[in-house]
Design a protein around this motif. Structure first.
Motif, PDB file in Angstrom:
ATOM      1  N   TYR A  75       0.826  -1.211   0.000  1.00  0.00           N
ATOM      2  CA  TYR A  75       0.000   0.000   0.000  1.00  0.00           C
ATOM      3  C   TYR A  75       0.865   1.269   0.000  1.00  0.00           C
ATOM      4  N   LYS A  76       2.093   1.147   0.504  1.00  0.00           N
ATOM      5  CA  LYS A  76       2.991   2.313   0.547  1.00  0.00           C
ATOM      6  C   LYS A  76       3.619   2.599  -0.823  1.00  0.00           C
ATOM      7  N   LEU A  77       3.470   1.641  -1.738  1.00  0.00           N
ATOM      8  CA  LEU A  77       4.171   1.743  -3.019  1.00  0.00           C
ATOM      9  C   LEU A  77       3.242   2.057  -4.190  1.00  0.00           C
ATOM     10  N   ILE A  78       1.961   2.259  -3.894  1.00  0.00           N
ATOM     11  CA  ILE A  78       1.004   2.548  -4.971  1.00  0.00           C
ATOM     12  C   ILE A  78       0.477   3.972  -4.829  1.00  0.00           C
ATOM     13  N   THR A  79      -0.195   4.419  -5.859  1.00  0.00           N
ATOM     14  CA  THR A  79      -0.738   5.784  -5.835  1.00  0.00           C
ATOM     15  C   THR A  79      -2.196   5.787  -5.389  1.00  0.00           C
ATOM     16  N   GLU A  80      -2.609   6.899  -4.851  1.00  0.00           N
ATOM     17  CA  GLU A  80      -4.012   7.054  -4.442  1.00  0.00           C
ATOM     18  C   GLU A  80      -4.926   7.025  -5.665  1.00  0.00           C
ATOM     19  N   ASP A  81      -4.448   7.568  -6.770  1.00  0.00           N
ATOM     20  CA  ASP A  81      -5.240   7.551  -8.009  1.00  0.00           C
ATOM     21  C   ASP A  81      -5.569   6.127  -8.446  1.00  0.00           C
ATOM     22  N   PHE A  82      -4.586   5.236  -8.293  1.00  0.00           N
ATOM     23  CA  PHE A  82      -4.822   3.840  -8.658  1.00  0.00           C
ATOM     24  C   PHE A  82      -5.915   3.237  -7.779  1.00  0.00           C
ATOM     25  N   LEU A  83      -5.865   3.496  -6.494  1.00  0.00           N
ATOM     26  CA  LEU A  83      -6.881   2.954  -5.582  1.00  0.00           C
ATOM     27  C   LEU A  83      -8.277   3.392  -5.995  1.00  0.00           C
ATOM     28  N   ILE A  84      -8.417   4.648  -6.355  1.00  0.00           N
ATOM     29  CA  ILE A  84      -9.723   5.177  -6.775  1.00  0.00           C
ATOM     30  C   ILE A  84     -10.182   4.481  -8.056  1.00  0.00           C
ATOM     31  N   ALA A  85      -9.265   4.362  -9.024  1.00  0.00           N
ATOM     32  CA  ALA A  85      -9.613   3.767 -10.316  1.00  0.00           C
ATOM     33  C   ALA A  85      -9.957   2.290 -10.190  1.00  0.00           C
ATOM     34  N   ILE A  86      -9.174   1.558  -9.411  1.00  0.00           N
ATOM     35  CA  ILE A  86      -9.391   0.111  -9.314  1.00  0.00           C
ATOM     36  C   ILE A  86     -10.684  -0.184  -8.542  1.00  0.00           C
ATOM     37  N   LYS A  87     -11.028   0.674  -7.610  1.00  0.00           N
ATOM     38  CA  LYS A  87     -12.299   0.504  -6.889  1.00  0.00           C
ATOM     39  C   LYS A  87     -13.487   0.786  -7.809  1.00  0.00           C
ATOM     40  N   GLU A  88     -13.333   1.753  -8.706  1.00  0.00           N
ATOM     41  CA  GLU A  88     -14.393   2.024  -9.678  1.00  0.00           C
ATOM     42  C   GLU A  88     -14.583   0.828 -10.608  1.00  0.00           C
ATOM     43  N   ALA A  89     -13.460   0.288 -11.079  1.00  0.00           N
ATOM     44  CA  ALA A  89     -13.535  -0.901 -11.942  1.00  0.00           C
ATOM     45  C   ALA A  89     -14.180  -2.065 -11.197  1.00  0.00           C
ATOM     46  N   LYS A  90     -13.801  -2.245  -9.948  1.00  0.00           N
ATOM     47  CA  LYS A  90     -14.349  -3.330  -9.125  1.00  0.00           C
ATOM     48  C   LYS A  90     -15.867  -3.241  -9.043  1.00  0.00           C
ATOM     49  N   GLU A  91     -16.387  -2.058  -8.795  1.00  0.00           N
ATOM     50  CA  GLU A  91     -17.835  -1.887  -8.686  1.00  0.00           C
ATOM     51  C   GLU A  91     -18.539  -2.207 -10.003  1.00  0.00           C
ATOM     52  N   ASN A  92     -17.978  -1.769 -11.118  1.00  0.00           N
ATOM     53  CA  ASN A  92     -18.585  -2.028 -12.423  1.00  0.00           C
ATOM     54  C   ASN A  92     -18.594  -3.517 -12.753  1.00  0.00           C
ATOM     55  N   ILE A  93     -17.510  -4.184 -12.425  1.00  0.00           N
ATOM     56  CA  ILE A  93     -17.408  -5.625 -12.713  1.00  0.00           C
ATOM     57  C   ILE A  93     -18.379  -6.408 -11.837  1.00  0.00           C
ATOM     58  N   TYR A  94     -18.498  -6.021 -10.578  1.00  0.00           N
ATOM     59  CA  TYR A  94     -19.498  -6.656  -9.700  1.00  0.00           C
ATOM     60  C   TYR A  94     -20.902  -6.471 -10.265  1.00  0.00           C
ATOM     61  N   GLU A  95     -21.213  -5.252 -10.668  1.00  0.00           N
ATOM     62  CA  GLU A  95     -22.558  -4.940 -11.154  1.00  0.00           C
ATOM     63  C   GLU A  95     -22.921  -5.792 -12.368  1.00  0.00           C
ATOM     64  N   PHE A  96     -21.988  -5.917 -13.308  1.00  0.00           N
ATOM     65  CA  PHE A  96     -22.250  -6.710 -14.515  1.00  0.00           C
ATOM     66  C   PHE A  96     -22.395  -8.193 -14.187  1.00  0.00           C
ATOM     67  N   HIS A  97     -21.486  -8.717 -13.380  1.00  0.00           N
ATOM     68  CA  HIS A  97     -21.463 -10.160 -13.145  1.00  0.00           C
ATOM     69  C   HIS A  97     -22.561 -10.635 -12.191  1.00  0.00           C
ATOM     70  N   LYS A  98     -23.122  -9.725 -11.400  1.00  0.00           N
ATOM     71  CA  LYS A  98     -24.264 -10.106 -10.550  1.00  0.00           C
ATOM     72  C   LYS A  98     -25.426 -10.614 -11.389  1.00  0.00           C
ATOM     73  N   LYS A  99     -25.557 -10.090 -12.607  1.00  0.00           N
ATOM     74  CA  LYS A  99     -26.642 -10.501 -13.500  1.00  0.00           C
ATOM     75  C   LYS A  99     -26.500 -11.956 -13.939  1.00  0.00           C
ATOM     76  N   GLN A 100     -25.313 -12.523 -13.760  1.00  0.00           N
ATOM     77  CA  GLN A 100     -25.057 -13.889 -14.216  1.00  0.00           C
ATOM     78  C   GLN A 100     -25.380 -14.953 -13.167  1.00  0.00           C
ATOM     79  N   ILE A 101     -25.712 -14.524 -11.961  1.00  0.00           N
ATOM     80  CA  ILE A 101     -25.957 -15.493 -10.888  1.00  0.00           C
ATOM     81  C   ILE A 101     -27.184 -16.339 -11.212  1.00  0.00           C
ATOM     82  N   LYS A 102     -27.023 -17.637 -11.105  1.00  0.00           N
ATOM     83  CA  LYS A 102     -28.097 -18.581 -11.417  1.00  0.00           C
ATOM     84  C   LYS A 102     -28.885 -18.952 -10.167  1.00  0.00           C
ATOM     85  N   SER A 103     -30.136 -19.347 -10.373  1.00  0.00           N
ATOM     86  CA  SER A 103     -30.986 -19.810  -9.276  1.00  0.00           C
ATOM     87  C   SER A 103     -31.252 -21.300  -9.421  1.00  0.00           C
TER      88      SER A 103
END
Length: 427
Positions: A75-103
């Protein structure tokens, strides 16, 4: 760069490009090396993994597992900008893949219940490439669908650098997803380790994620002893464009794919021959501005194809034949052609939907079928991390109603044990 004019060539010329016999011969040679690695890891475990880390990664390791302290220090070796960007990507990927959950579902009739259950795979290994680049985005793409499928145990296997470390951006991304079981191993030896298990590494039920030829061939050989997602080949892109398409956009997207490695394949399919010279000029301009010139020059010289066609209909037919990993349709009203696309890993519509969106942020998965495999397979999804066992429950009365039909089929197949299994239950 090679130009293939379909007005003067036939489809066999294209097939010769796509299905190169020399690639098969080359893979056979690699298979011998991979088999030796597999057998050594199976027999000697950690000892061979440490030896291969020295041999292939120039890393002097004493242990294979990343420590919690290494993750904290990352965590000491990365940028704050990266943390913001990767969290945004994480949310988008979760949102898309939630639609794939089967019952789960069931079908009920008098005295009968049939159904399909959903069960997560218990332990999965994620292969995250290293070497020519670092891929924190690949952790998101592989781990998020596994998490949504409720996989209990997820580990990461990824090659170390020469200092014996894992890229801090990779470690932080893994930590954001709650994955702290990370091993400093790559190549065929990593696939073998999670297939058989070693002193340090527990065997997995499935391994997913892209890698080089050695990784792909190891997955191919070991499939059956371990589950795999797909056998990934070199990355590829196909762009359908015309004279009205922004030339700089076309070239930028071709180069974005070509920089992965020297074997990356790039196709531009167009009916407008006059854009070829513009493409050549723009390639020279943009290539001069990029860092990975050596890789790009080789991939452009050997694997960039401009395919000239008569019309958009033929362009789509060519695309369906190639079945590209990434397909960009950069023409007017691209969505009208979506219904005609039969084979592609991921489809990008319009000039402002570049392939890089799918790589990082849009939310769709970037672990995609390559080498024409989109003809019969799909992007990585939640489905890759579940099993769907069936169940059957018949009452005595319901079973006795079907004994005769079971007996007839068993008799035709000549399986008297099956026949007896049904008749012994007859009232």
């Amino acid at each position: 760069m090679k130009v293939l004019d379909m007005k003067t060539k036939n489809i066999n010329d294209l097939n010769n490009i796509l299905f190169n016999e020399s690639d098969i011969i080359s893979n056979r040679k690699i298979e011998d090396d991979v088999m030796e690695i597999i057998n050594n890891v199976k027999q000697y475990g950690d000892e061979k993994l440490l030896e291969y880390a020295k041999k292939f990664d120039n890393a002097n390791l004493t242990t294979l597992k990343v420590t919690k302290l290494e993750i904290q220090n990352a965590y000491k070796l990365i940028t704050e900008d990266f943390l913001i960007a990767i969290k945004e990507a994480k949310e988008n990927i979760y949102e898309f893949h939630k639609k794939q959950i089967k019952s789960e579902w069931s079908l009920k009739k008098e005295g009968i219940e049939l159904g399909q259950l959903i069960r997560p795979i218990e332990r999965v290994a994620l292969y995250i490439p290293g070497g020519k680049a670092n891929y924190p985005s690949t952790i998101l793409m592989n781990a998020i669908p596994a998490k949504l499928a409720n996989v209990e145990e997820i580990c990461i296997i990824t090659p170390p650098n020469k200092d014996g470390n894992i890229n801090p951006y990779v470690l932080v991304t893994a930590d954001l997803l709650g994955i702290d079981e990370i091993y400093k191993i790559g190549g065929a030896q990593a696939v073998a380790a999670v297939t058989f298990g070693t002193e340090s590494i527990k065997k997995a039920d499935k391994v997913v994620g892209p890698g080089n030829k050695y990784v792909a061939i190891a997955k191919k050989i070991l499939y059956g002893k371990i589950g795999i997602d797909m056998i990934a080949g070199p990355s590829e892109i196909l762009i359908i464009a015309d004279k009205y398409t922004n030339i700089s956009f076309i070239v930028a997207d071709l180069l974005a794919q070509g920089e992965h490695d020297e074997l990356a394949k790039m196709f531009l399919v167009t009916k407008d021959k006059e854009i070829i010279e513009k493409i050549k000029l723009e390639l020279d301009i943009q290539l001069g501005e990029l860092n990975r010139k050596k890789i790009l020059k080789e991939s452009i010289n050997n694997n960039l194809y401009i395919i000239l066609v008569s019309d958009i209909k033929e362009a789509i037919s060519i695309s369906n034949l190639i079945a590209p990993e990434h397909l960009e349709i950069m023409i007017e009203n691209p969505k009208q052609y979506l219904k005609d696309i039969k084979n592609a890993g991921s489809i990008f519509l319009g000039e402002y939907s570049p392939e890089v969106l799918g790589d990082y942020l849009a939310g769709t998965n970037h672990t995609l079928p390559t080498s024409g495999n989109a003809r019969f397979s799909s992007p990585l999804s939640v489905d890759d991390f579940i099993k769907k066992p069936n169940y059957i429950e018949y009452s005595k009365d319901a079973f006795n109603k079907v004994i005769n039909s079971i007996s007839i089929i068993a008799d035709v197949e000549g399986l008297d044990g099956h026949l007896n299994s049904a008749k012994i239950r007859k009232l």
